[in-house]
Design a protein around this motif. Structure first.
Motif, PDB file in Angstrom:
ATOM      1  N   ILE A 190      -0.606   1.523 -12.057  1.00 44.69           N
ATOM      2  CA  ILE A 190       0.820   1.857 -12.017  1.00 44.69           C
ATOM      3  C   ILE A 190       1.625   0.575 -12.113  1.00 44.69           C
ATOM      4  O   ILE A 190       1.319  -0.421 -11.442  1.00 44.69           O
ATOM      5  CB  ILE A 190       1.201   2.690 -10.776  1.00 44.69           C
ATOM      6  N   HIS A 191       2.638   0.609 -12.993  1.00 47.61           N
ATOM      7  CA  HIS A 191       3.437  -0.595 -13.247  1.00 47.61           C
ATOM      8  C   HIS A 191       4.921  -0.231 -13.131  1.00 47.61           C
ATOM      9  O   HIS A 191       5.350   0.792 -13.654  1.00 47.61           O
ATOM     10  CB  HIS A 191       3.121  -1.132 -14.655  1.00 47.61           C
ATOM     11  N   PRO A 192       5.722  -1.111 -12.483  1.00 47.21           N
ATOM     12  CA  PRO A 192       7.118  -0.765 -12.232  1.00 47.21           C
ATOM     13  C   PRO A 192       8.083  -1.104 -13.368  1.00 47.21           C
ATOM     14  O   PRO A 192       9.107  -1.766 -13.155  1.00 47.21           O
ATOM     15  CB  PRO A 192       7.440  -1.551 -10.959  1.00 47.21           C
ATOM     16  N   GLU A 234       7.450   6.127  -8.414  1.00 46.42           N
ATOM     17  CA  GLU A 234       6.012   5.798  -8.467  1.00 46.42           C
ATOM     18  C   GLU A 234       5.233   6.733  -7.557  1.00 46.42           C
ATOM     19  O   GLU A 234       4.160   7.233  -7.914  1.00 46.42           O
ATOM     20  CB  GLU A 234       5.773   4.343  -8.022  1.00 46.42           C
ATOM     21  N   GLY A 294       0.786  -1.239   0.000  1.00 50.76           N
ATOM     22  CA  GLY A 294       0.000   0.000   0.000  1.00 50.76           C
ATOM     23  C   GLY A 294       0.809   1.276   0.000  1.00 50.76           C
ATOM     24  O   GLY A 294       0.293   2.334   0.368  1.00 50.76           O
TER      25      GLY A 294
HETATM   26  C1  GRF Z   1       4.205  -1.244  -7.157  1.00 49.02           C
HETATM   27  O1  GRF Z   1       5.519  -1.486  -7.550  1.00 49.02           O
HETATM   28  C2  GRF Z   1       3.315  -1.066  -8.360  1.00 49.02           C
HETATM   29  O2  GRF Z   1       3.969  -0.468  -9.438  1.00 49.02           O
HETATM   30  C3  GRF Z   1       2.945  -2.484  -8.707  1.00 49.02           C
HETATM   31  O3  GRF Z   1       2.791  -3.136  -7.473  1.00 49.02           O
HETATM   32  C4  GRF Z   1       3.580  -2.467  -6.493  1.00 49.02           C
HETATM   33  C5  GRF Z   1       2.652  -2.086  -5.383  1.00 49.02           C
HETATM   34  O4  GRF Z   1       3.324  -1.551  -4.274  1.00 49.02           O
HETATM   35  N1  GRF Z   1       1.781  -2.537  -9.544  1.00 49.02           N
HETATM   36  P1  GRF Z   1       2.506  -0.875  -3.108  1.00 49.02           P
HETATM   37  O5  GRF Z   1       1.488  -1.917  -2.602  1.00 49.02           O
HETATM   38  O6  GRF Z   1       1.810   0.338  -3.652  1.00 49.02           O
HETATM   39  O7  GRF Z   1       3.511  -0.537  -2.066  1.00 49.02           O
END
Ligand code: GRF
Length: 213
Positions: free
Chosen positions: A121-123, A187, A25
């Protein structure tokens, strides 16, 4: 991708967000902090998860945001699951759905209910390294640059029109963890910024191309 226009909102409108999560999160946290700081004109109306123990749920609860755990095993199929999700999103007046680490495929029904209104959102720098463990994929491939992508969700995984991207270097000796941290910091900046652009009605979609007005 459908040509549904992105809605324009009046000045001062607070975008009603529904955030779907499965884990830590930290992106949800970045959104909530941006709302609190006044950088993002929005309200997190509801947070939903397919994982009961997702720490993201607790982060939302601490702020008094309604949360809901929907157990996939309580539903015969994905459509039944997403139907309840849609009903809940509607009940909370959600205008934009944010997938913030939501590790479950969404159905076409959800995508069609919120055309150009679901943001993921994608890393990695899509279209490179879609799917799971994008950071490890980038390291294993020998990429020199990776980053993060905020995009609209369509019916294919990590595929819809790209709204914004930030690049970060992949350094010699990077581990999955070190690259993940470098990307995650970006992000947390990028996602709230994009949501604010959306709230201001400045995100325009033309086929696969997204124009920021
Ligand atoms: C992030 O790296 C996002 O890009 C991907 O999943 C991860 C989620 O991280 N889709 P968080 O739960 O927001 O810390």
């Amino acid at each position: 991708m459908s040509e549904s226009p992105v809605p324009s909102f009046d000045m001062g409108h607070r975008l009603m967000l529904g955030v779907l999560v499965s884990g830590r999160g930290s992106n949800l946290q970045a959104i909530m902090e941006a709302v609190e700081d006044g950088r993002l004109s929005a309200r997190v109306a509801v947070v939903m998860s397919n994982k009961k123990e997702a720490p993201a749920l607790e982060l939302a609860r601490k702020r008094g945001i309604p949360t809901l755990f929907l157990n996939p095993s309580d539903y015969p199929d994905r459509s039944g699951y997403d139907e309840v999700m849609i009903q809940t999103l509607k009940m909370y007046g959600v205008e934009v759905v944010v997938l913030a680490g939501y590790m479950r495929l969404v159905t076409p029904m959800l995508v069609q209910t919120y055309p150009n209104r679901i943001i993921n959102i994608h890393p990695s720098l899509l279209p490179a390294f879609p799917g799971l463990q994008a950071q490890s994929q980038a390291i294993a491939y020998g990429a020199k640059v990776s980053g993060c992508t905020v995009h609209f969700v369509d019916e294919e995984v990590d595929h819809g029109p790209i709204i914004a991207q930030t690049a970060v270097p992949v350094l010699e000796g990077d581990s999955e963890a070190s690259l993940t941290d470098r990307i995650l910091a970006e992000e947390h900046r990028l996602l709230p910024r994009v949501l604010q652009l959306y709230a201001e009605g400045r995100v325009n979609v033309d086929g696969r191309k997204v124009l920021i007005l």
